[in-house]
Scaffold this motif. Structure first.
Motif, PDB file in Angstrom:
ATOM      1  N   TYR A 182       0.827  -1.209   0.000  1.00 37.90           N
ATOM      2  CA  TYR A 182       0.000   0.000   0.000  1.00 37.90           C
ATOM      3  C   TYR A 182       0.861   1.260   0.000  1.00 37.90           C
ATOM      4  O   TYR A 182       0.609   2.200  -0.762  1.00 37.90           O
ATOM      5  N   GLU A 202      -8.114  10.689   3.966  1.00 36.09           N
ATOM      6  CA  GLU A 202      -8.970   9.634   4.495  1.00 36.09           C
ATOM      7  C   GLU A 202      -8.239   8.825   5.575  1.00 36.09           C
ATOM      8  O   GLU A 202      -8.839   8.445   6.592  1.00 36.09           O
ATOM      9  N   SER A 207     -15.312   9.145  -3.735  1.00 35.14           N
ATOM     10  CA  SER A 207     -14.722   7.856  -4.069  1.00 35.14           C
ATOM     11  C   SER A 207     -15.735   6.941  -4.739  1.00 35.14           C
ATOM     12  O   SER A 207     -15.438   6.223  -5.694  1.00 35.14           O
ATOM     13  N   LYS A 253       1.400   6.423  -4.292  1.00 36.88           N
ATOM     14  CA  LYS A 253       1.441   6.954  -2.926  1.00 36.88           C
ATOM     15  C   LYS A 253       2.629   7.908  -2.756  1.00 36.88           C
ATOM     16  O   LYS A 253       3.667   7.764  -3.396  1.00 36.88           O
ATOM     17  N   GLN A 292     -15.999  10.223   0.862  1.00 34.21           N
ATOM     18  CA  GLN A 292     -16.560   8.909   0.552  1.00 34.21           C
ATOM     19  C   GLN A 292     -17.440   8.969  -0.682  1.00 34.21           C
ATOM     20  O   GLN A 292     -17.388   8.098  -1.545  1.00 34.21           O
ATOM     21  N   GLN A 340      -6.239  12.974  -1.510  1.00 32.48           N
ATOM     22  CA  GLN A 340      -7.506  12.576  -0.905  1.00 32.48           C
ATOM     23  C   GLN A 340      -7.358  11.307  -0.065  1.00 32.48           C
ATOM     24  O   GLN A 340      -7.891  11.214   1.043  1.00 32.48           O
ATOM     25  N   LYS A 341      -6.604  10.335  -0.581  1.00 34.14           N
ATOM     26  CA  LYS A 341      -6.425   9.081   0.156  1.00 34.14           C
ATOM     27  C   LYS A 341      -5.709   9.323   1.481  1.00 34.14           C
ATOM     28  O   LYS A 341      -6.031   8.713   2.506  1.00 34.14           O
ATOM     29  N   ASP A 342      -4.724  10.234   1.474  1.00 29.71           N
ATOM     30  CA  ASP A 342      -4.003  10.534   2.713  1.00 29.71           C
ATOM     31  C   ASP A 342      -4.914  11.196   3.740  1.00 29.71           C
ATOM     32  O   ASP A 342      -4.810  10.946   4.947  1.00 29.71           O
TER      33      ASP A 342
END
Length: 733
Positions: A287, A719, A688, A293, A685, A715-717
């Motif tokens: 991941y 979250e 996504s 990432k 959410q 955005q993932k970070d």
């Protein structure tokens, strides 16, 4: 004819015949000679000769009588042997005729019997085939019955026995029987593996596995006191049952292997229970260090190398104390810690194999990667006891294209080092000039530095897996020694330049001689400015790394802060700096003041900006992303950063927080009030979900983040950071 003197006479000798007079004369000459007094011996001599004559006559009579008898006996024996041989030949002829006749009569019987024997053998093969099928079905039924009675240990033991039979059966040419056996093993293996893996993962969860934080920061591997015995008993039972599935798992699972060009040493597959224990860590690794990432960047190999070392260190005590006794009790020769390390190192090898082609021709990135890999290997072997017989990073660096690039870069940077040391003002001054006892050889500083360079290179390649690769590095060192010799001779060019100028002014030399002298100066000063620029950058980078290592060491206590249990801001009269942050901030302050005095303004500006970037990433990755925060923990973090860390850099710029964007924006997310955090979570959410339906509305999520002042973090970070908050209402969980 020869003659022999006897007294005053001569006796003739015939050389071609038996000459008795000659021998008699010789005998008399020998026994009597010219001494006439010796004639008294004649009586004794005559008696002696008479006795000899008598003995000879007896021997002749004896021989003449015995020889005919012996010859007669020999002839009789030969005759008897001849008769016996004739009888044997007659018997052999009769027996041969009898055998031939018998074989001729028995031939039809043999043909009929051969058909019967072939039929019997075929029936035996069919019977053996049916017995194998029956045996497989019996074992399969046995496993089924054990599972129906929930006797999983016996089911696992039966499956292990079936897998051993599968291995023995591999020599057979019965392809359908082999397929039937393998499919049966595969069927029950999947059922047992799924069941045991699920139960094993549940036990690991109770033990708070994996231990992603430092050992001192959490009570890992320690369930509630009341349930501890049961949990550890279940751990041992399930671990042993999974060990029984190792044989069948090795038959059915093909381990992932790197290409043959890396020449990795053969190694057995990771034992099944350790594989299951590694699954969450492998997922975390993939991941963070694959894809897009922010933690997956080519210029930061130390991130994933350090992460793996931390995981090995964090789990070492648990593996030694809890898992190794289980393996020893089961009679396994596997070392739990080494097995765990070997599996994690394989992740590193796969990562290196994927990244190296992308940075192979960027000298800075490639050299940095090699440096970090060597540091990783050194700690892996010295601290964690990794074995040289296992696959290692050096096998990846030994691949042909990578290794040749390594040699090239090593030579390039070694030459740059030689440039710098020979251009130093103290190059020809001894380091020990003021110590008379040590300075006997008066070795100049450049020679000491050059020897250090050679030793460093040796230290870097000494762990290469093959002698041929080491010899290539030895060839590089020999080139450097020769180059050093040539450079020493070029220090006389200043005198040659002076001679050139003198001769040119006085016209004392020809144009050819002047050209020969002038052509040598270009070999010394070309590219010197570029070399100095590179030296400057290298020195700055090393200085930043040195200071950053001190900062990391000073931040160890701060990393262990209990962010989940700090009091809220409302419970404190006045916010104050975390005591654990003081060593880190004091180190930063002292080093900034020291380097500001020692460096010129332009260099110091580059230095503090590089340092700020490293500190920003380090705190974000190792402290913020590695912990969970309650309301008090988030507020304390923001106070430590905004009121203490950022102001350290305010003397050098107006808005120091802009150089710590990861920390700044992470604090924003962690300190949002509950309502704003829930709203942001819903927005992200929703974004996504719409993205998965191929109707992306990413601008809405970006706009929401920008409105909060978040521009750097993805955005993932965000979250992930929201999930690090511990204070959520029940409806929001």
């Amino acid at each position: 004819m020869a003659t022999v003197a006897v007294g005053k006479k001569e006796v003739a000798r015939d050389l071609d015949h038996c000459d008795i007079p000659y021998y008699v004369s010789e005998f008399v000459e020998r026994e009597v000679g010219t001494d006439y007094d010796s004639l008294r011996k004649l009586d004794n001599l005559i008696d002696k000769l008479s006795e000899n004559k008598k003995q000879l006559e007896e021997q002749v009579l004896t021989v003449s009588s015995e020889v005919p008898k012996r010859i007669q006996n020999a002839l009789k024996n030969a005759e008897d042997s001849k008769k016996s041989l004739s009888r044997l030949l007659e018997e052999e002829t009769l027996l041969s005729d009898s055998i031939s006749s018998h074989l001729l009569k028995a031939q039809p019987w043999m043909e009929d019997l051969g058909v019967l024997i072939s039929q019997v053998e075929e029936i035996e093969r069919h019977l053996s085939y049916l017995k194998w099928i029956s045996r497989i079905e019996e074992l399969s039924d046995s496993i089924q019955q054990h599972l129906m009675t929930n006797n999983v240990p016996e089911a696992a033991s039966t499956l292990a026995f079936m897998a051993e039979l599968d291995i023995k059966l591999q020599e057979s040419s019965c392809s359908h029987l082999l397929a039937f056996m393998r499919s049966t093993v595969k069927f029950w293996h999947k059922i047992l593996k799924d069941k045991l893996s699920s139960d094993f993962e549940e036990v690991l969860t109770q033990l708070r596995w994996p231990f992603v934080g430092p050992p001192q920061s959490q009570a890992f591997g320690l369930p509630a006191p009341a349930s501890a015995p049961d949990v550890y008993n279940n751990l041992e039972m399930l671990f042993c049952q999974l060990l029984k599935l190792q044989t069948s798992d090795a038959l059915l699972t093909k381990p992932k292997q790197l290409p043959e060009k890396y020449s990795l040493p053969p190694s057995p597959p990771i034992i099944l229970p350790i594989q299951i224990m590694l699954n969450p860590l492998q997922k975390r690794f993939k991941y963070h260090f694959t894809g897009n990432k922010q933690t997956n960047v080519l210029n930061k190999p130390e991130w994933y190398l350090t992460q793996v070392l931390m995981w090995i260190g964090n789990h070492a005590k648990f593996l030694d104390d809890k898992i190794q006794p289980i393996l020893d009790k089961a009679g396994s020769s596997v070392n739990a810690g080494l097995e765990f390390s070997r599996a994690l190192v394989m992740l590193i090898l796969e990562k290196l194999a994927a990244d190296i082609p992308c940075l192979l021709y960027d000298d800075t990135l490639f050299c940095h990667l090699v440096d970090e890999v060597l540091l990783f290997e050194r700690e892996l072997y010295s601290v964690h006891g990794y074995l040289s017989s296992f696959p290692s990073c050096m096998h990846i660096l030994s691949e042909e294209s990578c290794f040749q690039r390594w040699l090239t870069v090593e030579k390039k940077f070694a030459l740059q080092k030689m440039d710098s040391m020979l251009s130093s003002e103290a190059a020809w001054v001894s380091q020990y000039k003021d110590i008379t006892d040590v300075d006997e050889m008066k070795v100049p500083d450049c020679a000491e530095t050059f020897m250090t360079l050679l030793l460093v290179i040796t230290d870097r390649y000494k762990n290469l897996p093959t002698a041929s690769r080491k010899l290539q590095f030895l060839g590089l060192q020999k080139e450097l020694v020769d180059d050093f010799r040539i450079r020493l001779t070029q220090f006389f060019l200043q005198l040659q330049q002076a001679e050139l100028e003198v001769r040119a002014e006085s016209n004392a030399a020809s144009k050819l001689q002047l050209g020969q002298l002038a052509s040598m100066e270009s070999s010394v000063f070309d590219e010197m400015i570029n070399l100095l620029e590179r030296l400057k950058h290298d020195m700055l980078t090393r200085q930043v790394d040195h200071v950053f290592r001190e900062v990391k060491d000073a931040a160890k206590l701060y990393k262990k802060e209990r962010w989940l249990s700090l009091p809220s801001q409302a419970e404190q009269a006045v916010m104050s700096l975390s005591s654990t942050a003081c060593p880190m901030l004091l180190t930063l302050r002292d080093r900034l003041l020291q380097l500001e005095q020692q460096l010129c303004h332009s260099l110091f500006k580059i230095f503090w900006q590089m340092l700020a970037e490293k500190v920003d990433i380090y705190i974000y990755q190792e402290i913020i992303m590695a912990n969970h925060f309650n309301e008090g923990g988030a507020a304390q973090l923001q106070f430590d950063m905004s009121r203490n860390l950022f102001p350290l850099f305010s003397h050098y710029c107006k808005r120091p927080e802009n150089y710590f964007k990861h920390i700044k924006e992470a604090c924003i997310i962690l300190n949002l009030n509950i309502g704003s955090a829930l709203l942001l979570k819903d927005v992200l959410q929703s974004a996504s979900e719409t993205e998965t339906m191929l109707k992306p509305h990413q601008p809405s999520a970006t706009a929401a983040l920008n409105e909060l002042g978040v521009y750097k973090l993805a955005q993932k970070d965000v979250e992930i950071l929201l999930n690090l908050r511990a204070s959520w209402p029940n409806a929001g969980k």
